[in-house]
Design an enzyme around this catalytic site. Sequence first.
Site, short mmCIF file in Angstrom:
data_model
loop_
_atom_site.label_atom_id
_atom_site.label_comp_id
_atom_site.label_asym_id
_atom_site.label_seq_id
_atom_site.Cartn_x
_atom_site.Cartn_y
_atom_site.Cartn_z
CG ASP A 234 -3.19 6.78 -1.83
OD1 ASP A 234 -2.91 7.19 -2.98
OD2 ASP A 234 -3.31 7.53 -0.86
CE LYS A 299 -7.12 20.24 3.02
NZ LYS A 299 -6.21 20.09 4.14
C1 LIG Z 1 -2.95 13.57 3.01
S1 LIG Z 1 -2.50 12.21 2.03
C2 LIG Z 1 -2.63 10.87 3.16
C3 LIG Z 1 -1.51 10.76 4.09
C4 LIG Z 1 -1.56 9.48 4.89
N1 LIG Z 1 -2.70 9.44 5.78
C5 LIG Z 1 -0.31 9.31 5.72
O1 LIG Z 1 -0.41 9.34 6.96
O2 LIG Z 1 0.78 9.11 5.14
C6 LIG Z 1 -3.90 11.98 1.03
C7 LIG Z 1 -3.82 10.78 0.15
O3 LIG Z 1 -5.11 10.58 -0.41
C8 LIG Z 1 -4.94 10.01 -1.69
N2 LIG Z 1 -6.21 10.16 -2.43
C9 LIG Z 1 -6.78 11.28 -2.93
N3 LIG Z 1 -7.96 10.98 -3.52
C10 LIG Z 1 -8.14 9.65 -3.35
C11 LIG Z 1 -9.16 8.74 -3.71
N4 LIG Z 1 -10.27 9.16 -4.35
N5 LIG Z 1 -9.02 7.45 -3.37
C12 LIG Z 1 -7.92 7.01 -2.72
N6 LIG Z 1 -6.91 7.83 -2.36
C13 LIG Z 1 -7.03 9.13 -2.66
C14 LIG Z 1 -3.75 10.74 -2.28
O4 LIG Z 1 -3.14 9.95 -3.28
C15 LIG Z 1 -2.87 10.91 -1.03
O5 LIG Z 1 -1.90 9.90 -0.97
#
Ligand SMILES: C[S@@+](CC[C@H](N)C(=O)[O-])C[C@H]1O[C@@H](n2cnc3c(N)ncnc32)[C@H](O)[C@@H]1O
Length: 349
Positions: A234, A299
Amino acid sequence: MNLLLLHCRPGFEKECAQEIQAMAAQCGDYGYCKTESGCAYVMYHSPQGKADRIMEKTAFRELVFARQWSAASQLLEVSAEDRITPIMEMIHSLPFAAQWVLESSDTNEGKSLSRLLKSLQKPLSKLIEKRGLLRKRSPWRLHVSFLTGTQVIVGLSRIDNSSPWVMGIPRLKVPREAPSRATLKLEEAWHTFIPEQQWGDRIAGGMRAVDLGAAPGGWTWQLVNRGMFVTAVDNGPMAESLMQSGLVTHERVDGFVYEPKRSVRWMVCDIADKPRRTASMIAKWMTERWCTECVFNLKLPMQNRYQELQQCRQLIESECEERGVGHELHFKQLYHDREEVTGHIRRLD
Ligand SMILES: C[S@@+](CC[C@H](N)C(=O)[O-])C[C@H]1O[C@@H](n2cnc3c(N)ncnc32)[C@H](O)[C@@H]1O
């Protein structure tokens, strides 16, 4: 029996109805559904009285949008003066059950019935016991489901083909040390997809895992809590407490292009992106044999959510088939999911 009552997330009644109609059609039953948007349940009417047969022929775990279900003969209209007599009459007409539950729906209206349900719990329990209506070895669970204060469905589900939780809602608590509430999604997914007696072999200490979209670390916390070594992918920051566990490596790269140096037991993905993009990435991880098991979120868009899910499922299935990857794939809209569903795929070769 004429009716199937299915509980679902409020707002997903249409998808729940589409799904049960498709399942019923596979059993040669072409019924119709009664529901209202936001009421958190669907009533399927079987014109041929085959509701119990559909339930017998359908594996509950194949239903994505239904949290719980029961089959019944009719909707009871009861008076506010005496709800108990007609409910008991209906219970008497059913086979013995091993257990019974009192339910409403997962809405504000449903919650407003909680006082009524509390007041009925004891007297019903006493009567059911006094009249010897429970049998330990019965495969059935009895459901007394209040749709409103005066509309009740008294039905049955098979204990081994339904959710073990009342209304399909698990009572999970956010662990104090977990960095986010999202942690409960992964915990619920494990409870849903993995039999508890297999946790020791399949979610075990020393395994390696990759968490895509990991920040701030709710899912990583679950993996670390089971003693796994986790690569957290991330761009966002991970909770410091997790990094101090010594079990987590943080990679600030794009989860869609990340490739593991060697295969891992688990990949989990909580990135919110277009569902088909995520599905393609899951198919790649499976067909490249980068992981053995995976929990991921899809989603869903506002429109055609049921169709979108079918297409994602098809995409993963066909790529795995093409590349000869034996697998099992299931989806469920978990209680802790919002506008999304959770998938679980496991390689079987
Ligand atoms: C819903 S949050 C995840 C929450 C996490 N599962 C938790 O339990 O704390 C989604 C995460 O996906 C990350 N994200 C979005 N697009 C991404 C990508 N292409 N590669 C890696 N991370 C990504 C965002 O930065 C965010 O932190």
